[in-house]
Write a protein that holds these residues in place. Structure first.
Motif, PDB file in Angstrom:
ATOM      1  N   GLU A  34       0.824  -1.204   0.000  1.00 31.82           N
ATOM      2  CA  GLU A  34       0.000   0.000   0.000  1.00 31.82           C
ATOM      3  C   GLU A  34       0.861   1.259   0.000  1.00 31.82           C
ATOM      4  O   GLU A  34       0.565   2.225  -0.700  1.00 31.82           O
ATOM      5  N   ARG A  35       1.939   1.253   0.779  1.00 30.94           N
ATOM      6  CA  ARG A  35       2.839   2.419   0.802  1.00 30.94           C
ATOM      7  C   ARG A  35       3.481   2.624  -0.561  1.00 30.94           C
ATOM      8  O   ARG A  35       3.629   3.752  -1.022  1.00 30.94           O
ATOM      9  N   GLU A  37       2.232   1.813  -3.505  1.00 29.09           N
ATOM     10  CA  GLU A  37       1.227   2.355  -4.414  1.00 29.09           C
ATOM     11  C   GLU A  37       0.979   3.833  -4.130  1.00 29.09           C
ATOM     12  O   GLU A  37       0.789   4.624  -5.050  1.00 29.09           O
ATOM     13  N   ALA A  38       0.992   4.213  -2.865  1.00 20.07           N
ATOM     14  CA  ALA A  38       0.793   5.621  -2.509  1.00 20.07           C
ATOM     15  C   ALA A  38       1.939   6.476  -3.038  1.00 20.07           C
ATOM     16  O   ALA A  38       1.719   7.588  -3.528  1.00 20.07           O
ATOM     17  N   LYS A  39       3.162   5.955  -2.976  1.00 18.38           N
ATOM     18  CA  LYS A  39       4.307   6.702  -3.495  1.00 18.38           C
ATOM     19  C   LYS A  39       4.192   6.905  -4.998  1.00 18.38           C
ATOM     20  O   LYS A  39       4.508   7.975  -5.516  1.00 18.38           O
ATOM     21  N   GLU A  41       1.429   7.076  -6.720  1.00 22.46           N
ATOM     22  CA  GLU A  41       0.371   8.070  -6.929  1.00 22.46           C
ATOM     23  C   GLU A  41       0.897   9.482  -6.674  1.00 22.46           C
ATOM     24  O   GLU A  41       0.555  10.410  -7.398  1.00 22.46           O
ATOM     25  N   GLU A  42       1.728   9.649  -5.650  1.00 23.04           N
ATOM     26  CA  GLU A  42       2.307  10.962  -5.359  1.00 23.04           C
ATOM     27  C   GLU A  42       3.196  11.422  -6.508  1.00 23.04           C
ATOM     28  O   GLU A  42       3.152  12.592  -6.907  1.00 23.04           O
ATOM     29  N   GLU A  45       1.039  12.480  -9.390  1.00 19.82           N
ATOM     30  CA  GLU A  45       0.388  13.763  -9.113  1.00 19.82           C
ATOM     31  C   GLU A  45       1.362  14.928  -9.323  1.00 19.82           C
ATOM     32  O   GLU A  45       1.018  15.933  -9.946  1.00 19.82           O
TER      33      GLU A  45
END
Length: 83
Positions: A34-35, A37-39, A41-42, A45
């Protein structure tokens, strides 16, 4: 629980030392994924904002953020939708 097999497995995972360690390992792997995938996405963005501002070329953004062709295409499409 209606299923005896499922009940036994749940009891093993909750009550035995080995089962608890196994579940902890699974949860740690899930959190790590999950971490990651969040990275991603950041990064996407930030790359989208830079592309929209016109401060950098597509090629430079792709190099700096280590993006794939597919991710770059998604960024361009996202920018088109936001415009």
């Amino acid at each position: 629980m209606k299923s005896r097999i499922l009940a036994e497995r749940a009891r093993y995972l909750k009550e035995s030392d080995k089962g608890v360690r196994h579940m902890c390992r699974i949860m740690e792997e899930f959190a790590k994924e999950e971490r990651g995938e969040a990275k991603i996405e950041e990064r996407i963005e930030m790359a989208t904002k830079l592309l929209e501002s016109g401060d950098m070329t597509e090629k430079r953004i792709k190099e700096l953020f280590k993006l794939t062709e597919g991710q770059m295409k998604a960024i361009k499409e996202r920018g088109a939708v936001l415009a």
